[in-house]
Scaffold this motif. Structure first.
Motif, PDB file in Angstrom:
ATOM      1  N   ILE A   9       0.852  -1.199   0.000  1.00 39.84           N
ATOM      2  CA  ILE A   9       0.000   0.000   0.000  1.00 39.84           C
ATOM      3  C   ILE A   9       0.882   1.241   0.000  1.00 39.84           C
ATOM      4  CG2 ILE A   9      -1.710   1.281   1.317  1.00 39.84           C
ATOM      5  CD1 ILE A   9      -2.786  -1.380   2.327  1.00 39.84           C
ATOM      6  N   LEU A  10       1.908   1.223   0.835  1.00 40.38           N
ATOM      7  CA  LEU A  10       2.836   2.355   0.856  1.00 40.38           C
ATOM      8  C   LEU A  10       3.538   2.490  -0.492  1.00 40.38           C
ATOM      9  CD1 LEU A  10       4.363   4.594   2.353  1.00 40.38           C
ATOM     10  CD2 LEU A  10       5.981   2.849   3.129  1.00 40.38           C
ATOM     11  N   GLY A  11       3.947   1.347  -1.089  1.00 36.82           N
ATOM     12  CA  GLY A  11       4.625   1.417  -2.390  1.00 36.82           C
ATOM     13  C   GLY A  11       3.744   2.045  -3.445  1.00 36.82           C
ATOM     14  N   ARG A  12       2.449   1.691  -3.445  1.00 42.02           N
ATOM     15  CA  ARG A  12       1.548   2.275  -4.441  1.00 42.02           C
ATOM     16  C   ARG A  12       1.396   3.775  -4.192  1.00 42.02           C
ATOM     17  NH1 ARG A  12      -1.843  -1.333  -4.097  1.00 42.02           N
ATOM     18  NH2 ARG A  12      -3.229  -0.486  -2.486  1.00 42.02           N
ATOM     19  N   ARG A  13       1.322   4.172  -2.899  1.00 39.88           N
ATOM     20  CA  ARG A  13       1.193   5.596  -2.602  1.00 39.88           C
ATOM     21  C   ARG A  13       2.458   6.363  -3.001  1.00 39.88           C
ATOM     22  NH1 ARG A  13      -0.159   5.052   2.295  1.00 39.88           N
ATOM     23  NH2 ARG A  13       1.803   5.534   3.369  1.00 39.88           N
ATOM     24  N   VAL A  14       3.606   5.764  -2.794  1.00 40.14           N
ATOM     25  CA  VAL A  14       4.868   6.425  -3.184  1.00 40.14           C
ATOM     26  C   VAL A  14       4.929   6.616  -4.695  1.00 40.14           C
ATOM     27  CG1 VAL A  14       7.373   6.079  -3.291  1.00 40.14           C
ATOM     28  CG2 VAL A  14       6.144   5.670  -1.155  1.00 40.14           C
ATOM     29  N   ILE A  15       4.567   5.587  -5.448  1.00 36.72           N
ATOM     30  CA  ILE A  15       4.618   5.681  -6.913  1.00 36.72           C
ATOM     31  C   ILE A  15       3.641   6.746  -7.397  1.00 36.72           C
ATOM     32  CG2 ILE A  15       4.087   4.433  -9.040  1.00 36.72           C
ATOM     33  CD1 ILE A  15       5.125   1.905  -7.670  1.00 36.72           C
ATOM     34  N   GLU A  16       2.444   6.804  -6.799  1.00 36.53           N
ATOM     35  CA  GLU A  16       1.457   7.799  -7.213  1.00 36.53           C
ATOM     36  C   GLU A  16       1.960   9.214  -6.957  1.00 36.53           C
ATOM     37  OE1 GLU A  16      -2.003   6.778  -5.061  1.00 36.53           O
ATOM     38  OE2 GLU A  16      -2.539   5.064  -6.335  1.00 36.53           O
ATOM     39  N   GLN A  17       2.542   9.447  -5.806  1.00 36.98           N
ATOM     40  CA  GLN A  17       3.015  10.803  -5.501  1.00 36.98           C
ATOM     41  C   GLN A  17       4.237  11.153  -6.358  1.00 36.98           C
ATOM     42  OE1 GLN A  17       3.500  11.524  -1.332  1.00 36.98           O
ATOM     43  NE2 GLN A  17       1.509  10.603  -0.785  1.00 36.98           N
ATOM     44  N   ALA A  18       5.125  10.170  -6.591  1.00 39.72           N
ATOM     45  CA  ALA A  18       6.287  10.438  -7.462  1.00 39.72           C
ATOM     46  C   ALA A  18       5.826  10.714  -8.899  1.00 39.72           C
ATOM     47  CB  ALA A  18       7.245   9.251  -7.416  1.00 39.72           C
ATOM     48  N   ALA A  19       4.820   9.948  -9.367  1.00 44.68           N
ATOM     49  CA  ALA A  19       4.296  10.194 -10.714  1.00 44.68           C
ATOM     50  C   ALA A  19       3.640  11.556 -10.806  1.00 44.68           C
ATOM     51  CB  ALA A  19       3.300   9.098 -11.073  1.00 44.68           C
ATOM     52  N   GLU A  20       2.952  11.967  -9.734  1.00 41.85           N
ATOM     53  CA  GLU A  20       2.339  13.291  -9.736  1.00 41.85           C
ATOM     54  C   GLU A  20       3.402  14.385  -9.861  1.00 41.85           C
ATOM     55  OE1 GLU A  20      -0.450  16.244  -9.711  1.00 41.85           O
ATOM     56  OE2 GLU A  20      -0.732  14.078  -9.948  1.00 41.85           O
ATOM     57  N   ARG A  21       4.484  14.217  -9.107  1.00 37.82           N
ATOM     58  CA  ARG A  21       5.565  15.217  -9.213  1.00 37.82           C
ATOM     59  C   ARG A  21       6.191  15.187 -10.610  1.00 37.82           C
ATOM     60  NH1 ARG A  21       9.678  15.012  -4.337  1.00 37.82           N
ATOM     61  NH2 ARG A  21      10.506  16.684  -5.670  1.00 37.82           N
ATOM     62  N   PHE A  22       6.333  13.999 -11.217  1.00 39.99           N
ATOM     63  CA  PHE A  22       6.875  13.896 -12.578  1.00 39.99           C
ATOM     64  C   PHE A  22       5.963  14.618 -13.569  1.00 39.99           C
ATOM     65  CE2 PHE A  22       7.084  11.659 -16.651  1.00 39.99           C
ATOM     66  CZ  PHE A  22       8.419  11.787 -16.949  1.00 39.99           C
ATOM     67  N   CYS A  23       4.629  14.421 -13.390  1.00 44.21           N
ATOM     68  CA  CYS A  23       3.691  15.109 -14.275  1.00 44.21           C
ATOM     69  C   CYS A  23       3.793  16.622 -14.113  1.00 44.21           C
ATOM     70  CB  CYS A  23       2.263  14.638 -13.998  1.00 44.21           C
ATOM     71  SG  CYS A  23       1.949  12.909 -14.459  1.00 44.21           S
ATOM     72  N   GLU A  24       3.942  17.079 -12.883  1.00 44.16           N
ATOM     73  CA  GLU A  24       4.084  18.521 -12.675  1.00 44.16           C
ATOM     74  C   GLU A  24       5.351  19.045 -13.340  1.00 44.16           C
ATOM     75  OE1 GLU A  24       4.006  18.925  -8.480  1.00 44.16           O
ATOM     76  OE2 GLU A  24       1.842  18.568  -8.289  1.00 44.16           O
ATOM     77  N   ASP A  25       6.448  18.293 -13.249  1.00 49.40           N
ATOM     78  CA  ASP A  25       7.693  18.711 -13.918  1.00 49.40           C
ATOM     79  C   ASP A  25       7.494  18.759 -15.436  1.00 49.40           C
ATOM     80  OD1 ASP A  25       8.921  18.864 -11.475  1.00 49.40           O
ATOM     81  OD2 ASP A  25       9.821  16.866 -11.582  1.00 49.40           O
ATOM     82  N   PHE A  26       6.799  17.743 -15.965  1.00 48.94           N
ATOM     83  CA  PHE A  26       6.581  17.718 -17.409  1.00 48.94           C
ATOM     84  C   PHE A  26       5.717  18.903 -17.838  1.00 48.94           C
ATOM     85  CE2 PHE A  26       4.391  16.524 -21.291  1.00 48.94           C
ATOM     86  CZ  PHE A  26       5.403  16.009 -22.064  1.00 48.94           C
TER      87      PHE A  26
END
Length: 690
Positions: free
Chosen positions: A629-646
């Motif tokens: 569950i933590l791993g999925r939350r980490v990936i989601e937040q990291a992907a969100e930051r990646f999308c913001e950078d893009f």
């Protein structure tokens, strides 16, 4: 009569009767008036009058006929009867008068006889006067003698006891029964009542009786003291029907505090010896008396299981303490405060036995009972302590030592409720619990020292190391043992009581995990730390008194933030966007750094290759993180930051193309735009990474 009257009148006047209204006759007028009065009186008379009714009733009884003859003779007949009645009355009164004359003569004769008798009485009184006075004096003396005899008898009855009673009171050959206590009560009453004799003018008698009663009381109490000691030797406290005589004897003997205390000391020594032997018999299974075999298995048969061995010994000691206390309550407390009252009275009679404590505090029966139970079981607890310490010292097992310490603490709470906090038995058990806890701490520290090498090496799969898993398993056992031993504590006390255990059984292993974490690189260090922290938190959350969520959560949050940063960096690196995100901050820097469109095309191609499997690759990147569950939350937040950078980079590309469009002077169609080289949009990236 009226007809004759009127007839005669007409004849007198020549056969013609003429009544002239103008010249009425005087006689006729008078008769008319009388007749009217008579008629008026008759008409006015009430026939309800009693006299008329009685008269009519009498006429009825006579049976008279209402004729003219009867009406003419009625008055004469009545008067005749009245005269006859009066004559009869006169005759009767004549007879009464004759009898009264005879009575007067008899009275006169009696008066003369009384006069004669009075003369004879006066003469006899003069002759017997001196003899009567002498008789009165003699009677007075007799009454005085009888009063003195009664006083003497009462004195002897109250202040003197017979030889038979004295033998019953003082002779050891006589039993201690109801007669003994009855006579003892009487002698005590005599001893108290001597104070009255001492208040008289002649005090010699009072002093003699006081001295005699004191000797008798001392002899009686000595006899009672020896009898109680003999009874204590053969007294069976396990018998639910303890003799009422021994209870009464103790209550009476308490009036002599010195003898009473000596009896208690003797009783305590005897009971300590008996209970120690019984405990040894329960340990070995060998009966002290063939007639009373040991019930159940010998405790030493379970010596191979140290915890059960100590538990059986403590259970036997607790059962013996409860039985001893209940028996002694029947023996010493069943009479209420009688023993306390007797001791208070005894202290008054034995001033030399009084201390300052006696003056400050009254006798406390419950406290004395607890002290007596302590003394009775002292030998049992000494044996229990020695054997338990041998068990603790002979086993180097931290879990076993802790369970033993908890078990002893549990029984300490039971004995505290049973005997009070000041019980001397607790002073025997508390060092045993301290010894077990010291052995636990020492064993745990030795175990941590032996794991010095393991505390610096991480596992290949970044899972919690074996030493932490073993420590958590041990901690579960410790928590379960602690939970069963602190049922009487509130939540705060339970938490505070378990903190030292966590410091010994958990903190060193968490510190070892933290040292390993420092030697690892990111993201492995954060994955390893999170795996260890989540395993620890899950184990501690099983019991509220051990829960450290408030302490562990900030550390988990910190590693989670670092892991999100690591995954975000991995996203940028794998997608090829890291140079753009890290180096490009404005549209001018983008235009100047990437004048050759092939560079952006290469990055866009690498991004296209990365996006379809980006999420799966990220999961593989965090595959060693056990909390999915933590791993999925980490990936989601990291992907969100990646999308913001893009999206920021996308905005810079659009802005750079607008600037170039303003600066171009030639044909715009011949220009290669950055947007064409980097066609992906932020919405597409979000869809692919969602």
């Amino acid at each position: 009569m009226a007809d004759s009257y009127f007839t005669s009148s007409s004849g007198a006047n020549g056969g013609t009767s003429v009544l002239s209204p103008t010249a009425p006759s005087t006689g006729a007028a008078a008769r008319s008036s009388a007749l009217q009065n008579r008629i008026t009186s008759v008409l006015s008379a009430s026939y309800a009058d009693l006299e008329i009714r009685d008269a009519l009733s009498m006429l009825d009884e006579r049976g008279l006929q209402n004729t003219a003859e009867t009406r003419r003779n009625l008055r004469l007949d009545v008067q005749e009867e009245l005269i006859q009645c009066n004559g009869e009355i006169v005759q009767d009164f004549g007879q009464v008068a004759a009898q009264l004359k005879r009575i007067g003569a008899a009275i006169a004769s009696l008066n003369s006889s009384c006069v004669e008798m009075r003369k004879h009485i006066d003469a006899s009184t003069r002759e017997t006067g001196p003899m009567l006075e002498e008789a009165n004096t003699i009677l007075t003396d007799k009454r005085q003698v009888e009063t003195k005899q009664q006083l003497l008898d009462a004195f002897k009855t109250h202040f003197v006891i017979s030889d038979a009673d004295l033998s019953t009171l003082t002779s050891t050959a006589e039993p201690v029964n109801d007669d003994f206590f009855r006579i003892l009560t009487r002698v005590k009453k005599i001893h108290e009542d001597c104070q009255v004799l001492l208040g008289t003018e002649n005090q010699r008698l009072g002093l003699e009786i006081l001295e005699q009663s004191s000797r008798q009381l001392n002899a009686a109490f000595q006899k009672l003291y020896r009898w109680v000691q003999r009874e204590f030797k053969s007294l069976d406290l396990e018998n639910p029907q303890i003799s009422a005589a021994i209870r009464r004897a103790l209550r009476v003997l308490a009036e002599r505090p010195t003898l009473f205390q000596n009896c208690l000391d003797f009783f305590a020594e005897a009971r300590e010896h008996i209970l120690s032997n019984n405990f040894y018999a329960a340990l070995t299974g060998a009966p002290l008396d063939p007639d009373h075999p040991v019930m159940g298995k010998a405790i030493e048969l379970s010596a191979h299981d140290p915890l059960r061995y100590i538990s059986d010994m403590l259970a036997w000691a607790h059962s013996a303490t409860v039985s001893e206390r209940e028996a002694l309550e029947v023996l010493f407390i069943s009479e209420g405060d009688e023993i306390a009252k007797s001791i208070a009275a005894g202290i008054e009679s034995e001033p030399w036995s009084r201390t300052d404590d006696d003056e400050m505090q009254p006798f406390d029966g419950r406290k004395a009972l607890n002290e007596l139970v302590d003394r009775d079981l002292a030998g049992v607890f000494r044996q229990l302590k020695q054997r338990s310490e041998q068990v603790v010292q002979s086993h180097e097992d931290a879990t076993l030592a802790y369970k033993i310490g908890n078990l002893v603490n549990f029984y300490i709470s039971l004995f505290s409720n049973l005997l009070g906090e000041s019980s001397s038995l607790l002073e025997t058990l508390r060092p045993l619990a301290d010894t077990a806890m010291r052995a636990f701490r020492s064993t745990m520290r030795d175990h941590v020292a032996s794991l010095h090498t393991d505390l610096s090496i991480a596992t290949d799969d970044l899972a919690p190391p074996d030493f932490l898993i073993n420590a958590l398993e041990t901690l579960q056992v410790l928590m379960k043992s602690y939970d069963t031993s602190v049922v009487n504590m509130n939540r705060t006390q339970r938490i505070e009581g378990f903190q030292p255990i966590l410091q010994e059984a958990l903190d060193p292993f968490l510190a070892g995990c933290e040292n390993i974490t420092k030697r690892l690189r990111s993201p492995n260090s954060h994955i390893f730390a999170l795996n260890c922290l989540f395993a620890t938190k899950e184990t501690l959350s099983l019991y509220s008194f051990a829960d450290r969520s408030e302490e562990l959560q900030p550390r988990i949050d910190g590693h989670e933030v670092e892991l999100i940063e690591a995954v975000h960096t991995w996203f940028l690196h794998e997608s090829g966007m890291r140079p753009l995100v890290e180096n490009i901050t404005t549209a001018e820097s983008l235009s100047s750094s990437y004048k050759d469109p092939s560079q952006l095309i290469s990055i866009a191609q690498q991004l296209d290759r990365f996006l379809p499997t980006a999420t799966e690759d990220a999961r593989a990147f965090l595959s060693q993180l056990e909390n999915k569950i933590l791993g999925r939350r980490v990936i989601e937040q990291a992907a969100e930051r990646f999308c913001e950078d893009f999206e920021e980079l996308e905005a810079l590309i659009v802005q750079a193309d607008e600037v170039r469009q303003q600066q171009v002077n030639g044909d715009v169609e011949e220009e290669v735009w950055l947007r064409e080289c980097f066609p992906r949009t932020g919405d597409e990236i979000r869809v692919l990474l969602s």
